[in-house]
Design a protein around this motif. Structure first.
Motif, PDB file in Angstrom:
ATOM      1  N   ASN A 340      -9.705  20.219 -18.664  1.00  0.00           N
ATOM      2  CA  ASN A 340     -10.134  20.625 -19.998  1.00  0.00           C
ATOM      3  C   ASN A 340      -9.244  19.940 -21.024  1.00  0.00           C
ATOM      4  O   ASN A 340      -8.080  20.303 -21.195  1.00  0.00           O
ATOM      5  N   ARG A 341      -9.754  18.942 -21.673  1.00  0.00           N
ATOM      6  CA  ARG A 341      -8.980  18.185 -22.660  1.00  0.00           C
ATOM      7  C   ARG A 341      -9.150  18.815 -24.051  1.00  0.00           C
ATOM      8  O   ARG A 341     -10.176  19.424 -24.348  1.00  0.00           O
ATOM      9  N   PRO A 342      -8.141  18.639 -24.941  1.00  0.00           N
ATOM     10  CA  PRO A 342      -8.147  19.364 -26.228  1.00  0.00           C
ATOM     11  C   PRO A 342      -9.034  18.725 -27.297  1.00  0.00           C
ATOM     12  O   PRO A 342      -8.545  18.167 -28.284  1.00  0.00           O
ATOM     13  N   ALA A 343     -10.361  18.831 -27.092  1.00  0.00           N
ATOM     14  CA  ALA A 343     -11.299  18.319 -28.099  1.00  0.00           C
ATOM     15  C   ALA A 343     -12.547  19.177 -28.188  1.00  0.00           C
ATOM     16  O   ALA A 343     -13.457  18.847 -28.951  1.00  0.00           O
ATOM     17  N   GLN A 344     -12.610  20.268 -27.423  1.00  0.00           N
ATOM     18  CA  GLN A 344     -13.849  21.044 -27.344  1.00  0.00           C
ATOM     19  C   GLN A 344     -14.237  21.667 -28.679  1.00  0.00           C
ATOM     20  O   GLN A 344     -15.427  21.742 -29.022  1.00  0.00           O
ATOM     21  N   ALA A 345     -13.259  22.112 -29.461  1.00  0.00           N
ATOM     22  CA  ALA A 345     -13.587  22.743 -30.742  1.00  0.00           C
ATOM     23  C   ALA A 345     -14.227  21.744 -31.703  1.00  0.00           C
ATOM     24  O   ALA A 345     -15.061  22.121 -32.540  1.00  0.00           O
ATOM     25  N   ARG A 346     -13.843  20.484 -31.598  1.00  0.00           N
ATOM     26  CA  ARG A 346     -14.460  19.460 -32.437  1.00  0.00           C
ATOM     27  C   ARG A 346     -15.943  19.347 -32.106  1.00  0.00           C
ATOM     28  O   ARG A 346     -16.799  19.257 -32.992  1.00  0.00           O
ATOM     29  N   ILE A 347     -16.277  19.360 -30.814  1.00  0.00           N
ATOM     30  CA  ILE A 347     -17.666  19.248 -30.370  1.00  0.00           C
ATOM     31  C   ILE A 347     -18.456  20.495 -30.769  1.00  0.00           C
ATOM     32  O   ILE A 347     -19.550  20.415 -31.353  1.00  0.00           O
ATOM     33  N   VAL A 348     -17.910  21.660 -30.442  1.00  0.00           N
ATOM     34  CA  VAL A 348     -18.614  22.918 -30.675  1.00  0.00           C
ATOM     35  C   VAL A 348     -18.901  23.121 -32.155  1.00  0.00           C
ATOM     36  O   VAL A 348     -20.014  23.491 -32.553  1.00  0.00           O
ATOM     37  N   VAL A 359     -24.366  24.409 -27.893  1.00  0.00           N
ATOM     38  CA  VAL A 359     -23.716  23.638 -26.819  1.00  0.00           C
ATOM     39  C   VAL A 359     -22.956  24.641 -25.944  1.00  0.00           C
ATOM     40  O   VAL A 359     -21.729  24.736 -25.993  1.00  0.00           O
ATOM     41  N   PRO A 360     -23.665  25.411 -25.112  1.00  0.00           N
ATOM     42  CA  PRO A 360     -23.044  26.523 -24.393  1.00  0.00           C
ATOM     43  C   PRO A 360     -21.953  26.102 -23.410  1.00  0.00           C
ATOM     44  O   PRO A 360     -20.979  26.835 -23.228  1.00  0.00           O
ATOM     45  N   TYR A 361     -22.094  24.946 -22.802  1.00  0.00           N
ATOM     46  CA  TYR A 361     -21.091  24.542 -21.811  1.00  0.00           C
ATOM     47  C   TYR A 361     -19.814  24.049 -22.495  1.00  0.00           C
ATOM     48  O   TYR A 361     -18.706  24.293 -21.999  1.00  0.00           O
ATOM     49  N   SER A 362     -19.950  23.396 -23.635  1.00  0.00           N
ATOM     50  CA  SER A 362     -18.765  23.004 -24.392  1.00  0.00           C
ATOM     51  C   SER A 362     -18.056  24.238 -24.941  1.00  0.00           C
ATOM     52  O   SER A 362     -16.818  24.326 -24.927  1.00  0.00           O
ATOM     53  N   ARG A 363     -18.846  25.226 -25.397  1.00  0.00           N
ATOM     54  CA  ARG A 363     -18.228  26.458 -25.878  1.00  0.00           C
ATOM     55  C   ARG A 363     -17.517  27.180 -24.743  1.00  0.00           C
ATOM     56  O   ARG A 363     -16.413  27.717 -24.932  1.00  0.00           O
ATOM     57  N   LYS A 364     -18.120  27.181 -23.559  1.00  0.00           N
ATOM     58  CA  LYS A 364     -17.483  27.842 -22.423  1.00  0.00           C
ATOM     59  C   LYS A 364     -16.149  27.181 -22.090  1.00  0.00           C
ATOM     60  O   LYS A 364     -15.162  27.863 -21.811  1.00  0.00           O
ATOM     61  N   MET A 365     -16.114  25.855 -22.121  1.00  0.00           N
ATOM     62  CA  MET A 365     -14.857  25.151 -21.858  1.00  0.00           C
ATOM     63  C   MET A 365     -13.823  25.454 -22.935  1.00  0.00           C
ATOM     64  O   MET A 365     -12.632  25.608 -22.643  1.00  0.00           O
ATOM     65  N   LEU A 366     -14.256  25.563 -24.191  1.00  0.00           N
ATOM     66  CA  LEU A 366     -13.332  25.933 -25.263  1.00  0.00           C
ATOM     67  C   LEU A 366     -12.751  27.305 -25.005  1.00  0.00           C
ATOM     68  O   LEU A 366     -11.530  27.525 -25.138  1.00  0.00           O
ATOM     69  N   GLU A 367     -13.593  28.249 -24.604  1.00  0.00           N
ATOM     70  CA  GLU A 367     -13.136  29.621 -24.370  1.00  0.00           C
ATOM     71  C   GLU A 367     -12.262  29.747 -23.133  1.00  0.00           C
ATOM     72  O   GLU A 367     -11.560  30.753 -22.974  1.00  0.00           O
ATOM     73  N   MET A 368     -12.277  28.751 -22.265  1.00  0.00           N
ATOM     74  CA  MET A 368     -11.424  28.779 -21.082  1.00  0.00           C
ATOM     75  C   MET A 368      -9.969  28.494 -21.415  1.00  0.00           C
ATOM     76  O   MET A 368      -9.077  28.730 -20.601  1.00  0.00           O
ATOM     77  N   ASN A 369      -9.694  27.964 -22.615  1.00  0.00           N
ATOM     78  CA  ASN A 369      -8.312  27.852 -23.076  1.00  0.00           C
ATOM     79  C   ASN A 369      -7.743  29.250 -23.307  1.00  0.00           C
ATOM     80  O   ASN A 369      -8.483  30.200 -23.564  1.00  0.00           O
ATOM     81  N   GLU A 370      -6.446  29.403 -23.250  1.00  0.00           N
ATOM     82  CA  GLU A 370      -5.813  30.695 -23.487  1.00  0.00           C
ATOM     83  C   GLU A 370      -6.176  31.201 -24.879  1.00  0.00           C
ATOM     84  O   GLU A 370      -5.920  30.530 -25.885  1.00  0.00           O
ATOM     85  N   ASN A 371      -6.833  32.356 -24.933  1.00  0.00           N
ATOM     86  CA  ASN A 371      -7.308  32.945 -26.191  1.00  0.00           C
ATOM     87  C   ASN A 371      -8.285  32.032 -26.927  1.00  0.00           C
ATOM     88  O   ASN A 371      -8.475  32.162 -28.143  1.00  0.00           O
ATOM     89  N   GLY A 372      -8.891  31.110 -26.186  1.00  0.00           N
ATOM     90  CA  GLY A 372      -9.850  30.199 -26.790  1.00  0.00           C
ATOM     91  C   GLY A 372      -9.226  29.180 -27.720  1.00  0.00           C
ATOM     92  O   GLY A 372      -9.920  28.609 -28.570  1.00  0.00           O
ATOM     93  N   ILE A 373      -7.927  28.922 -27.561  1.00  0.00           N
ATOM     94  CA  ILE A 373      -7.200  28.033 -28.471  1.00  0.00           C
ATOM     95  C   ILE A 373      -6.600  26.888 -27.676  1.00  0.00           C
ATOM     96  O   ILE A 373      -5.834  27.109 -26.731  1.00  0.00           O
ATOM     97  N   ASP A 374      -6.942  25.680 -28.048  1.00  0.00           N
ATOM     98  CA  ASP A 374      -6.363  24.534 -27.356  1.00  0.00           C
ATOM     99  C   ASP A 374      -5.083  24.090 -28.052  1.00  0.00           C
ATOM    100  O   ASP A 374      -4.663  24.673 -29.062  1.00  0.00           O
ATOM    101  N   ALA A 375      -4.449  23.068 -27.502  1.00  0.00           N
ATOM    102  CA  ALA A 375      -3.179  22.588 -28.054  1.00  0.00           C
ATOM    103  C   ALA A 375      -3.192  21.064 -28.055  1.00  0.00           C
ATOM    104  O   ALA A 375      -4.232  20.445 -28.273  1.00  0.00           O
ATOM    105  N   GLY A 376      -2.038  20.453 -27.815  1.00  0.00           N
ATOM    106  CA  GLY A 376      -1.953  18.993 -27.836  1.00  0.00           C
ATOM    107  C   GLY A 376      -0.752  18.530 -27.053  1.00  0.00           C
ATOM    108  O   GLY A 376      -0.325  19.173 -26.088  1.00  0.00           O
ATOM    109  N   GLY A 377      -0.173  17.402 -27.457  1.00  0.00           N
ATOM    110  CA  GLY A 377       0.964  16.834 -26.751  1.00  0.00           C
ATOM    111  C   GLY A 377       2.113  17.819 -26.630  1.00  0.00           C
ATOM    112  O   GLY A 377       2.508  18.455 -27.598  1.00  0.00           O
ATOM    113  N   GLY A 378       2.645  17.929 -25.418  1.00  0.00           N
ATOM    114  CA  GLY A 378       3.743  18.858 -25.166  1.00  0.00           C
ATOM    115  C   GLY A 378       3.303  20.125 -24.486  1.00  0.00           C
ATOM    116  O   GLY A 378       4.138  20.889 -23.990  1.00  0.00           O
ATOM    117  N   PHE A 379       1.992  20.377 -24.406  1.00  0.00           N
ATOM    118  CA  PHE A 379       1.473  21.590 -23.780  1.00  0.00           C
ATOM    119  C   PHE A 379       0.764  21.303 -22.456  1.00  0.00           C
ATOM    120  O   PHE A 379       0.526  22.215 -21.682  1.00  0.00           O
TER     121      PHE A 379
END
Length: 699
Positions: A340-348, A359-379
């Protein structure tokens, strides 16, 4: 596929006083994104507030961070191409820090983070000179180049970033990064079109595109986007028609299709990487008014949903064997499934909250992040994969929900025409300067035209079509408001032939095993000479060589390379080389090739003279040595000539000659100096050093 049709309206014609270029900031984020995020965080609204708190826990959001720039970034070291070890980790870590500190400054207003970001960017621009390695260096060019560019784009208007330093940074992006990314895209290291997987091309397109925006270079922007938007006659992995290489009819997919992506049968780690890079590329284009998401009837979202469906647990997806020049990949690659790469919220948020498309599958992947929140470098771990993307899409891309799914923007497209040519695209390079260009915005088939068109540079024009006189490279944007009151934008990016960055070259010559950078080259008579330009900064369209005997009247030579070899040089001449790059911009250098300024002579016997430096004479023969200047400069009365005769490293005679006055009071050059050797009874070797001003020649 959807059809387009031309809207016939009143034609506007206009000139402009100030050319507008790219929107700034306008890569991954616009000013509207930054303002929205800041307001949401300050109001404590979710998910923005939690996403910001997550950003603040990053190891890269640190005022104690020490930049670690290197002179040479190495990815693919310890190889025959690069003996030094890898060190590219410092590049992605510092790029992530500069970017994340820039975000914190924009949201919090704390200038200390702005200063930290600028400090890092300045350190790299002052230190780093090149990127090296085996073919993996091409990944370094694409990934870390676009990341540094994005950090700089966020900081470009910071008053604390000195204009000179920002200029140096842009020059660094052009000098160190541009030639590498465009070199990969155009050359592919000599491989077949489909040898490289899509990630290689996507990151390099994103980098070149970002450099074009950062440096306000329309040619580079168009040159980069060509590889994503068009290139139908190639099988490049990053080109949309091949990136989503097959559409499978399936009711679960958007618009009734799933799109099998080029990396899907490889493995899911790389398929997810391609998804995120493509999302960032689409987002960057849209932020300039160039809606990459909507290209080819929203083909990319069919790919997004295909990758996300499989990685979120769907097993019964349609799939076809994928074949490239290296083999056939028969089935879905399950390695790294769930990546799960940190770009799902951009798509959704683009599709659901702007376009009204689920886009239910992209939303599902976004929600699979902790609390539905992705991060970036260092995480995502300390290795390079955790730093392939700048991330934080939840924080920066989340929009308020779209309550009325019918209130969505109209998808626009564009075309241009000039000098009898009609081009079905809105982005064109190398248009003749001064050409009258017709810009036409197009609506989808069946769309009712409201007549509500507005051009950024000419608010008085309310037509979808207009004529402009193109005197310089620039962008145009037209906004259309549909029946639902929703606006969308179409970008036109037009480049004028001959404009754009050229970089610099280094003059070069080689003769007798020695090299140099002089453009005034003295060569011994009948020696071979190689000379010209050493140049790598931009792709070259043409090398042109000319020759002149006086530096004024030039004759073309049939030579189209950067270096020219003259065998057995016997006469003085001027040579002019002109480099024209793919933008039509030129660099030119004139060389003056002078055969050694003195012709040597040996006088012996009863007035006999021999032209040359070696002679066998009878024993006890009287011998004198002299040299006659042969160039205009050496013969000038304004030149000072020094003759120094040397025997066995000892100077035995030295004379300085200038001029004398003739009977009319005019200057006459004193030219020849003579060494009277006397009667020879054994072999001898003498050296004459001739000095004219600052030029020294051996005889």
């Amino acid at each position: 596929m959807k059809k387009r049709y031309l809207i016939v309206m009143t034609l506007c014609s206009s000139l402009w006083l100030n050319a507008q270029n790219f929107i700034h900031p306008g890569m991954l984020h616009t000013q509207a994104d930054l303002d929205r995020t800041k307001a949401k965080v300050e109001a404590g609204e979710e998910p923005w507030a939690s996403a910001y708190r997550k950003l603040l826990t990053s190891p890269h959001v640190s005022l104690d961070w020490k930049a670690a720039p290197v002179e040479k970034i190495v990815r693919g070291g310890r190889t025959i191409w690069e003996p030094d070890p890898d060190n590219y980790q410092s590049a992605y870590r510092d790029a992530a820090t500069a970017y994340q500190c820039a975000l914190v400054w924009h949201i919090s207003g704390d200038k200390a983070y702005a200063d930290k970001s600028v400090q890092i960017l300045n350190a790299w621009a002052k230190t780093c000179k090149k990127v090296s390695g085996d073919t993996n260096a091409c990944l370094a060019y694409g990934l870390y180049g676009y990341q540094f560019a994005n950090a700089a784009e966020l900081m470009r208007d910071y008053p604390g970033w000195d204009a000179t330093d920002f200029g140096r940074f842009k020059e660094w992006m052009l000098k160190v990064w541009y030639h590498g990314v465009i070199g990969f895209l155009q050359g592919r290291n000599g491989t077949q079109d489909d040898h490289y997987w899509s990630n290689w091309g996507l990151c390099n397109v994103l980098c070149a595109m970002s450099i074009g925006i950062l440096c306000d270079d329309v040619f580079i922007y168009n040159q980069a986007t060509e590889y994503y938007k068009y290139m139908e006659d190639h099988r490049y992995g990053e080109s949309l028609h091949h990136l989503v290489w097959k559409l499978h009819p399936d009711e679960r997919g958007p618009f009734g299709y799933f799109g099998q992506m080029q990396e899907s049968n490889r493995d899911q780690g790389h398929a997810a990487m391609a998804l995120a890079l493509a999302a960032d590329l689409c987002g960057t284009g849209r932020n300039q008014g160039d809606d990459f998401y909507a290209l080819k009837d929203d083909r990319i979202v069919c790919g997004f949903e295909y990758v996300n469906a499989y990685n979120s647990g769907v097993d019964d997806l349609p799939n076809s064997p994928y074949t490239n020049c290296d083999g056939t990949f028969m089935r879905m690659g399950d390695g790294g499934r769930g990546t799960n790469r940190p770009a799902q919220a951009r798509i959704v948020n683009y599709y659901e909250n702007i376009r009204g498309i689920e886009v239910p599958y992209s939303r599902k992947m976004l929600e699979m992040n902790e609390n539905g929140i992705d991060a970036g470098g260092g995480f995502g771990g300390g290795n390079s994969g955790g730093y392939d993307h700048l991330g934080f899409s939840t924080l920066m891309c989340t929009l308020d929900p779209l309550e009325d799914k019918t209130k969505v923007p109209t998808v626009l497209s564009g075309k241009i025409a000039y000098e009898g040519r009609e081009i079905d695209r809105p982005d064109v390079n190398c248009i003749p300067k001064g050409a009258t260009v017709t810009l036409t915005a197009l609506l989808p088939d069946g769309e009712t035209d409201t007549g509500k068109w507005a051009w950024d540079d000419d608010p008085a024009c309310t037509s979808s079509t207009r004529d402009i006189v193109l005197d310089t490279s620039r962008t145009f944007r037209v906004h259309y408001t549909n029946e639902k009151g929703v606006s969308n934008t179409q970008l036109f990016a037009l480049h004028v032939e001959g404009e754009g960055w050229t970089g610099n070259f280094t003059p070069y010559y080689k003769m007798n095993g020695t090299t140099g950078t002089d453009t005034l080259i003295y060569v011994k008579k009948y020696d071979d000479l190689t000379f010209g330009m050493e140049y790598i900064d931009t792709p070259v369209r043409e090398w042109k060589w000319e020759k002149s005997t006086n530096g004024q009247n030039w004759n073309a030579l049939s030579h189209n390379e950067n270096l020219m070899t003259l065998p057995s040089v016997s006469s003085n001449a001027y040579y002019r080389v002109t480099m024209t790059n793919q933008a039509g911009a030129r660099l030119q250098q004139t060389f003056r090739v002078e055969v050694s300024e003195i012709d040597p002579f040996i006088a012996y016997g009863d007035g006999k003279n021999y032209s040359g430096t070696t002679l066998a004479v009878p024993r006890h023969t009287a011998v004198s040595l002299y040299a006659s200047p042969n160039s205009l400069l050496a013969q000038s009365a304004n030149s000072t000539r020094v003759y120094k005769w040397i025997l066995d490293k000892d100077t035995i005679q030295a004379d300085t000659l200038t001029f004398h006055l003739n009977d009319l009071g005019g200057k006459v050059a004193d030219l020849n100096d003579t060494l009277c050797v006397g009667v020879l009874d054994t072999c001898m070797e003498y050296t004459l050093m001739f000095h004219r001003n600052v030029v020294l020649n051996d005889l």
